[in-house]
Design a protein around this motif. Structure first.
Motif, short mmCIF file in Angstrom:
data_model
loop_
_atom_site.label_atom_id
_atom_site.label_comp_id
_atom_site.label_asym_id
_atom_site.label_seq_id
_atom_site.Cartn_x
_atom_site.Cartn_y
_atom_site.Cartn_z
N ALA A 1 2.84 5.97 -3.07
CA ALA A 1 3.98 6.72 -3.61
C ALA A 1 3.91 6.79 -5.13
O ALA A 1 4.13 7.86 -5.72
CB ALA A 1 5.29 6.08 -3.17
N LEU A 2 3.60 5.67 -5.80
CA LEU A 2 3.49 5.67 -7.26
C LEU A 2 2.37 6.58 -7.73
O LEU A 2 2.54 7.35 -8.68
CB LEU A 2 3.28 4.24 -7.78
N ALA A 3 1.22 6.52 -7.06
CA ALA A 3 0.10 7.38 -7.42
C ALA A 3 0.48 8.85 -7.28
O ALA A 3 0.21 9.67 -8.18
CB ALA A 3 -1.11 7.07 -6.56
N SER B 1 1.79 14.09 -9.58
CA SER B 1 2.65 15.27 -9.52
C SER B 1 3.31 15.57 -10.87
O SER B 1 3.55 16.73 -11.19
CB SER B 1 3.72 15.12 -8.44
N ARG B 2 3.58 14.54 -11.65
CA ARG B 2 4.16 14.75 -12.98
C ARG B 2 3.13 15.31 -13.96
O ARG B 2 3.49 15.93 -14.95
CB ARG B 2 4.73 13.45 -13.54
N GLY B 3 1.85 15.04 -13.71
CA GLY B 3 0.80 15.57 -14.56
C GLY B 3 0.70 14.95 -15.94
O GLY B 3 0.14 15.54 -16.84
N ASP B 4 1.22 13.75 -16.10
CA ASP B 4 1.19 13.14 -17.43
C ASP B 4 0.23 11.96 -17.53
O ASP B 4 0.38 11.10 -18.37
CB ASP B 4 2.60 12.72 -17.85
N PRO C 1 0.82 -1.21 0.00
CA PRO C 1 0.00 0.00 0.00
C PRO C 1 0.86 1.27 0.00
O PRO C 1 0.54 2.24 -0.70
CB PRO C 1 -0.83 -0.11 1.28
N GLU C 2 1.96 1.27 0.75
CA GLU C 2 2.84 2.44 0.78
C GLU C 2 3.44 2.70 -0.60
O GLU C 2 3.52 3.85 -1.04
CB GLU C 2 3.98 2.22 1.80
N GLY C 3 3.84 1.64 -1.28
CA GLY C 3 4.39 1.77 -2.63
C GLY C 3 3.35 2.26 -3.62
O GLY C 3 3.64 3.06 -4.51
#
Length: 185
Positions: free
Chosen positions: A68-70, A75-78, A63-65
């Motif tokens: 973080a991936l989400a 944040s990258r907006g892509d 869940p932590e990973g």
């Protein structure tokens, strides 16, 4: 003289039932799948042309990973950008599911961040949310039938936000703990 036992140790059966078995069940439901729900359309489209779509962002081993991936993808907006430059994808909701498609955690995307929804605390609260979300979807269906596509879309999104709290009972405690952890700045 009576001897009372004041043991601070938990019985092995209680440890197995409360800690070991849930962890084994969660481990069987890995990896976790991270996806983004949003609206897709072509440039210059009307409200009637928007369609709800889900975009797979990836998988994570914990869940932590997954969180973080989400966060990184948002944040990258892509999210949802493909080769078709005329296609517009408006990301609205991040969803983390286990292998059996049980909801682990979900959150609304606003201003480049994810606002994670607090999971339901009980089955009775889950029932109330299902009833309210069903009502919202019914109103959306009626609005769509009248040709009011903007209202229908807004009502469907409100229903999805309510349903974002319907975390699978196996993941509720884990999700609640994750949301109470301090976040890195």
């Amino acid at each position: 003289m009576t001897h009372t036992s004041q043991s601070t140790f938990a019985p092995i059966g209680r440890i197995l039932a409360d800690r070991v078995l849930p962890e084994c069940q969660r481990a069987q439901k890995l990896p976790l799948r991270i996806s983004c729900l949003g609206a897709v359309s072509y440039a210059g489209a009307t409200d009637a042309d928007y369609r709800d779509r889900s975009v797979l962002l990836g998988e994570a081993a914990s869940p932590e990973g997954a969180i973080a991936l989400a966060g990184l993808c948002v944040s990258r907006g892509d999210i949802g950008r493909g080769d078709d430059t005329g296609l517009c994808f408006e990301p609205r909701l991040i969803v983390i599911q286990d292998r059996a498609l049980g909801l682990v955690l979900a959150g609304e995307i606003r201003a480049g961040i994810i606002l994670w929804e607090q999971p339901v605390a009980s089955d009775s609260e889950a029932c109330r949310i299902v009833i309210d979300a069903s009502r919202q979807r019914g109103l959306a269906f009626a609005a769509s039938g009248r040709g009011d596509h903007a209202s229908a879309s807004a009502l469907r999104f409100r229903a999805a936000l309510l349903e974002a709290r319907l975390v699978d009972p196996l993941w509720r405690e884990t999700a609640a703990e994750l949301l109470h952890l301090p976040q890195a700045a």
